[in-house]
Every structure is written in C-alpha cells, then in structure tokens.
Scaffold this motif. Sequence first.
Motif, PDB file in Angstrom:
ATOM      1  N   ASN A  68       0.795  -1.232   0.000  1.00  0.00           N
ATOM      2  CA  ASN A  68       0.000   0.000   0.000  1.00  0.00           C
ATOM      3  C   ASN A  68       0.826   1.280   0.000  1.00  0.00           C
ATOM      4  O   ASN A  68       0.251   2.368   0.096  1.00  0.00           O
ATOM      5  N   MET A 129      -1.873   2.988   8.086  1.00  0.00           N
ATOM      6  CA  MET A 129      -2.738   2.279   7.151  1.00  0.00           C
ATOM      7  C   MET A 129      -4.171   2.832   7.177  1.00  0.00           C
ATOM      8  O   MET A 129      -4.846   2.911   6.147  1.00  0.00           O
ATOM      9  N   VAL A 130      -4.617   3.242   8.362  1.00  0.00           N
ATOM     10  CA  VAL A 130      -5.949   3.871   8.468  1.00  0.00           C
ATOM     11  C   VAL A 130      -5.977   5.186   7.696  1.00  0.00           C
ATOM     12  O   VAL A 130      -6.946   5.495   6.986  1.00  0.00           O
ATOM     13  N   THR A 133      -6.183   4.558   3.975  1.00  0.00           N
ATOM     14  CA  THR A 133      -7.544   4.160   3.596  1.00  0.00           C
ATOM     15  C   THR A 133      -8.464   5.373   3.501  1.00  0.00           C
ATOM     16  O   THR A 133      -9.188   5.553   2.511  1.00  0.00           O
ATOM     17  N   VAL A 137     -10.238   7.023   0.018  1.00  0.00           N
ATOM     18  CA  VAL A 137     -11.700   7.050  -0.098  1.00  0.00           C
ATOM     19  C   VAL A 137     -12.192   8.462  -0.384  1.00  0.00           C
ATOM     20  O   VAL A 137     -13.088   8.683  -1.205  1.00  0.00           O
ATOM     21  N   ALA A 155      -3.440  10.580   2.878  1.00  0.00           N
ATOM     22  CA  ALA A 155      -2.948   9.245   2.526  1.00  0.00           C
ATOM     23  C   ALA A 155      -1.424   9.205   2.549  1.00  0.00           C
ATOM     24  O   ALA A 155      -0.814   8.244   3.033  1.00  0.00           O
ATOM     25  N   TRP A 218      -8.654   1.477  -4.664  1.00  0.00           N
ATOM     26  CA  TRP A 218      -7.435   1.066  -3.962  1.00  0.00           C
ATOM     27  C   TRP A 218      -7.550   1.224  -2.455  1.00  0.00           C
ATOM     28  O   TRP A 218      -6.693   0.713  -1.703  1.00  0.00           O
ATOM     29  N   ALA A 219      -8.602   1.882  -1.987  1.00  0.00           N
ATOM     30  CA  ALA A 219      -8.810   1.988  -0.540  1.00  0.00           C
ATOM     31  C   ALA A 219      -9.103   0.626   0.081  1.00  0.00           C
ATOM     32  O   ALA A 219      -8.811   0.407   1.264  1.00  0.00           O
ATOM     33  N   ALA A 220      -9.660  -0.303  -0.697  1.00  0.00           N
ATOM     34  CA  ALA A 220      -9.966  -1.630  -0.161  1.00  0.00           C
ATOM     35  C   ALA A 220      -8.685  -2.368   0.246  1.00  0.00           C
ATOM     36  O   ALA A 220      -8.635  -3.035   1.286  1.00  0.00           O
ATOM     37  N   ALA A 222      -5.888  -0.966   1.160  1.00  0.00           N
ATOM     38  CA  ALA A 222      -5.365  -0.302   2.353  1.00  0.00           C
ATOM     39  C   ALA A 222      -6.125  -0.727   3.600  1.00  0.00           C
ATOM     40  O   ALA A 222      -5.534  -0.913   4.672  1.00  0.00           O
ATOM     41  N   ALA A 223      -7.441  -0.881   3.480  1.00  0.00           N
ATOM     42  CA  ALA A 223      -8.244  -1.315   4.628  1.00  0.00           C
ATOM     43  C   ALA A 223      -7.826  -2.714   5.090  1.00  0.00           C
ATOM     44  O   ALA A 223      -7.777  -2.994   6.296  1.00  0.00           O
ATOM     45  N   VAL A 226      -4.838  -2.805   7.496  1.00  0.00           N
ATOM     46  CA  VAL A 226      -4.991  -2.367   8.887  1.00  0.00           C
ATOM     47  C   VAL A 226      -5.025  -3.569   9.835  1.00  0.00           C
ATOM     48  O   VAL A 226      -4.437  -3.542  10.928  1.00  0.00           O
TER      49      VAL A 226
END
Length: 450
Positions: A68, A129-130, A133, A137, A155, A218-220, A222-223, A226
């Motif tokens: 990420n 990582m949060v 994400t 988003v 980010a 791409w946020a998925a 990163a989530a 976490v």
Amino acid sequence: MMGRMTGEETGTASPPIGSPDGVRTETTTTRGTATKAVTETTTGTETSATRAWTTRVLVVGIVLAALNLRPAITSLGALLPEVRDGLGMSGSVAGVLTSVPPLCFAAFGVMAPRLARRFGPGAVVCAGMVAITAGLVIRPYVGNTAGFLAASALALMGIAVSNVLMPVIVKRWFPHRVGSMTGLYSMALALGTSAAAAVTVPLTDALGGNWQSGLAVWAALAAAAVLPWIPFARARGAGSADGGRAASSPEEPDGLRITRSRTAWALAVFFGLQATAAYITMGWMAQIFRDAGVSAGTAGLLLAVTMVMGVPLAFVIPRLATRLPHQGPIAVALGICGLGGYAGLYWAPAAGAWAWALLLGIANCAFPLALTMVGMRARTGAGVVKLSAFAQSTGYLLSIPGPLLVGVLYQHSGGWGAPLALMATLMVPQTLMGVLAGRDRTVEDEAARG
C-alpha cells in the motif's frame, strides 16, 4: 531399621530432620520436580507457538503495508490526464501534484521517530494504514483541486511514517534476517506499485470509465492492511521474531548526532535523487509514452513493466548488498541503466518503448538498495531510527523540486527533451552518492571518531 530399609529399597535419601515420612517427602519432591518440568516444557511450547504465530502475522502485516505504499501515487499517474481534465488542472498544477508525495514524505517522515517512541512502531504503522484508507476514499469525490490535494496529503502522511518505520521494524524484529526481510518488503512494495500502474486503467474502464471509482478502489487494499497491525498496536517492548531479545528499540536514548555523519548525508542525497527519478517516472512516464503516440492502455502497461522490474530485483538486490563489503558497484550498475533508459526515451520513445521501460525499471531499484544501506550503515536500533528518519526526510525534501521542474519544463518547452536532459543529469550525482554511501562504515563509528 525398617525406615532405613524402606529408604534403601525405594532408592531415596535419608529423610530430612523433622520429616514424618521420608518416602512421602521424597515422593512429593519428585512429583514437584516433574510438575515443574512439565510446566516449563508446556510454557516453552506455548512461547514457541506464540512466537511462530506472531512472526507469521508480522510478515503478513509487513507485506500488506508494503503493497500500500505506492498505489496512491501510481494509480494517479495512470489517470493523470483524466484527473487534470476532471479538476481543470494546468500542467504546472499537475507538476505540483506530482511533487506532493515527496513533500509529504519529508514533512511527516521526520515525525515518525517521535511517534514511535511515544506509541510504538506497530501502533504508528497501524494508524498509517488507516490514514491511507481514509485519504484514498475521500480524495476522488471532493470535487476540487484543493480538496484533492488535502486528501492526497492524508494518505501520503500514512505512507510517510510507514516508509520510515519499516526498516526499523525489520531491524528490530528480524535482526538476523535484515537482507531477506528488506528484500521481501521491497518486493511487495514494487508489486503494489506495478499492480496499481497496470490495472488502474482497465479497472476504471470496467467501472464505467469513471476516474473517481478507478482511484477509490485502492482503498480496499489499504483497509485490509490495517487488520494484521492491530495486535502490534500495543507491542512496544516485545522480543524479536528471530527469537530472543530484539536488537534494540526506538526508546533507547543515545547521543548520536546524525547530521555530523558524512555517510548519513551521502545516503540522504542518494535517497533524494533516486526518489526524484522514481516520482518523475511514476508521475510522468505514462504521459511521455502517450505524447509519443502510444495508447493510454499500453502506456499504463509500460509504466507497470517499469514498476514490476522491482519485484524480483527488490528481493535480489538487498540480499546481494548485505553480502558485499561495498555497495557502490550496485549503485553504478543502476545508474548506467538509468542513463540508457533516458537516452532511449529521448531518441526513440515509441520504437524502443519496452526496452526503455525495462532499463528504467532496473534503475528504480536504487530504492531497495537505499533501504538496505539504512540497515547496514547503523549498528543499533536507535541508530537505524535516526538514520532512516534523516535519510528519508532529507532525501524526500531534496526530491521535491524535481517533478515540479519537469512539469514546468514540459509546459514551457512543449516537449520532453529538456525534462529528459534534466533526469539524465541528476543520475550522475545519484551514482556518486551511492558509491559514498556504500562504504563499509556505520554512523555510530563516525560519531565516535568525532
């Protein structure tokens, strides 16, 4: 007499004074010893199993975090023309946008050691990582350039602290496997970089051609990154995954003045120049090919080829570097490949596109080399924290003007000749600084010599 015979027959020693029954006392002692042995064996087994589980989770966390650390940048590079049109950006503003990553890495990366001392490296990476994400988003849907830059900065803040702390975590938890773990981390980073470059355009087309969806997807990833870091959010003083005590911890005080180290400065400049080349490549390479007549999809694939070269080489180079007394020859080889790639882009950008993408992909592997040298140029955990923060923050600060200057040169010259000449020129001092940073010495030794 009977008591003595009983003792001899059972093989026990004479009972201690005051013992009502020698046999019973000895039996009780034997049982206690056996119970203690079983307890120690059970505890040892549980400790071993816990350490093995912790190691597996940590490796997964390192890999997912590394995956990420670049999609926020390369996914934007693949869709930069669409983003510019959608937000009404000029070429100069787009140049500013490509300069935001190193600016954020310099500004936020310097905060990482202090945050790690207060909260622990695992907690900071988890929070990073949060932040990645949330930024991914938010940024596609804010609807204006200022909001897009602010969400991107959020980010990139998460990426910045993770950038600095990854070498620290590797040194702390895997002190005997720095080369192989740095290689694994660098390989995952290269894989995430290349994957975002390769599939962002096809994903955008599959999602109806909407560039906002193509960036937000791409946020998925990163989530997902976490989750494995949650168990380490409170682990501040745990032992190393290699077994035994960790090599050192970020909380260790020392009097190391990193700014007085010539090796630290050489590594910082090397890091900054390789970052300049990398972010120019990620931000502008697809545009170079598209301006040469290559289709958008093929330009994205060429950028992906450049990035994917880091997958195998990012694993090989750190392992090779740790076995060499001097890492300068590797820096020279990478510099020669970079010069060849830039020359090819100038003379025949479309005809030899795949060859230039390969050469620049090899040159971009200066990043895992720099990370490996961070771990090799410091002996202690505290030294690695300071050197990593200094080299990366100073290096990214030095890299800020590069992408912006390329955008300005491109807009005012109307072509890629001047920007490519700048890129090739910067490759020379990068190689020289790599040779200086690759010398077999540590920042602690330089500090001791004054």
